[in-house]
Design a protein around this motif. Structure first.
Motif, mmCIF file in Angstrom:
data_model
loop_
_atom_site.group_PDB
_atom_site.id
_atom_site.type_symbol
_atom_site.label_atom_id
_atom_site.label_comp_id
_atom_site.label_asym_id
_atom_site.label_seq_id
_atom_site.Cartn_x
_atom_site.Cartn_y
_atom_site.Cartn_z
ATOM 1 N N LEU A 56 35.178 33.302 23.083
ATOM 2 C CA LEU A 56 34.910 33.116 24.496
ATOM 3 C C LEU A 56 35.776 34.074 25.311
ATOM 4 O O LEU A 56 36.975 34.197 25.057
ATOM 5 N N LEU A 57 35.171 34.766 26.253
ATOM 6 C CA LEU A 57 35.908 35.659 27.149
ATOM 7 C C LEU A 57 36.016 34.988 28.504
ATOM 8 O O LEU A 57 35.003 34.631 29.100
ATOM 9 N N LYS A 58 37.219 34.794 28.973
ATOM 10 C CA LYS A 58 37.438 34.192 30.286
ATOM 11 C C LYS A 58 38.035 35.249 31.206
ATOM 12 O O LYS A 58 39.053 35.850 30.879
ATOM 13 N N ILE A 59 37.379 35.457 32.325
ATOM 14 C CA ILE A 59 37.834 36.427 33.320
ATOM 15 C C ILE A 59 38.255 35.654 34.561
ATOM 16 O O ILE A 59 37.466 34.868 35.096
ATOM 17 N N PRO A 60 39.473 35.834 35.042
ATOM 18 C CA PRO A 60 39.909 35.121 36.247
ATOM 19 C C PRO A 60 39.030 35.490 37.448
ATOM 20 O O PRO A 60 38.548 36.612 37.552
ATOM 21 N N ARG A 61 38.832 34.536 38.337
ATOM 22 C CA ARG A 61 38.019 34.786 39.524
ATOM 23 C C ARG A 61 38.877 35.341 40.659
ATOM 24 O O ARG A 61 38.707 34.993 41.819
ATOM 25 N N THR A 62 39.794 36.211 40.309
ATOM 26 C CA THR A 62 40.623 36.886 41.304
ATOM 27 C C THR A 62 40.304 38.370 41.255
ATOM 28 O O THR A 62 39.812 38.886 40.257
ATOM 29 N N GLU B 41 33.213 44.902 45.056
ATOM 30 C CA GLU B 41 32.968 43.960 46.146
ATOM 31 C C GLU B 41 31.640 44.329 46.806
ATOM 32 O O GLU B 41 30.720 43.547 46.825
ATOM 33 N N THR B 42 31.560 45.506 47.324
ATOM 34 C CA THR B 42 30.316 45.959 47.937
ATOM 35 C C THR B 42 30.229 47.472 47.842
ATOM 36 O O THR B 42 31.221 48.158 47.625
#
Length: 139
Positions: A3-9, A52-53
Motif C-alpha cells: 500500500l502506498l500512502k501519500i500525505p494530503r499536504t 495545484e492548477t
C-alpha cells in the motif's frame, strides 16, 4: 504491491519541466517513496507529480485554470449507453436527456458552482471496450 500512502499536504519539492499534453511547467514532486513504488510497479523509472492548477487553453477558457486533466476536468457525450464500470466518472447525473449537458450554462453541487460547457471535446475510446472480453463496442 504494498500500500502506498501519500500525505494530503503540499509536497515541499518542486520539479521543473514537467509536461502533460501540450502544457509544460513546474509541479510538486511526491518524493522518493512514491517514485520507487511507481517505478517498481511499472518496471521503469517513474515519478509522481501533482499540480495545484495550470492555465486552461486560452482559446477555450481564458482566465480559468485546471489541473493535470486533459484540457478540462469534466466532459460528457456518449453515443451509446455503457455500463458505469467502463470509466471513472467525476460526476454522475440522473434524469438527464442524452447530451443535455451540452446546453448547461452552469452546474451547482451544494455551494460549488461549475461553469457549463466551455467547448465540446471528444471522449476516450476506452469506455467502449468491454473489460471482460476485450472487444470494442458499447454492448
Amino acid at each position: 504491491m504494498s500500500l502506498l500512502k501519500i500525505p494530503r499536504t503540499k509536497p515541499s519539492s518542486v520539479a521543473q519541466g514537467v509536461s502533460v499534453w501540450e502544457w509544460s511547467g513546474s509541479a510538486f514532486d511526491e518524493g522518493e517513496k512514491a517514485a520507487k513504488w511507481f517505478s517498481d510497479y511499472l518496471g521503469k523509472q517513474s515519478r509522481w507529480f501533482e499540480t495545484e492548477t495550470r492555465p486552461s487553453p486560452l482559446q477555450f477558457a481564458p482566465d480559468y485554470t485546471t489541473t493535470f486533466a486533459n484540457t478540462f476536468p469534466f466532459i460528457g457525450c456518449l453515443s451509446e449507453p455503457v455500463p458505469m464500470n467502463r470509466f471513472r466518472p467525476n460526476i454522475i447525473v440522473d434524469n438527464c436527456d442524452p447530451f443535455g449537458e451540452d446546453l448547461w450554462d452552469e452546474v451547482m453541487i451544494k455551494e460549488l458552482v461549475f461553469q457549463g460547457v466551455v467547448r465540446l471535446c471528444s471522449r476516450s475510446k476506452l469506455p467502449s471496450v468491454n473489460q471482460e472480453t476485450g472487444v470494442s463496442g458499447c454492448n
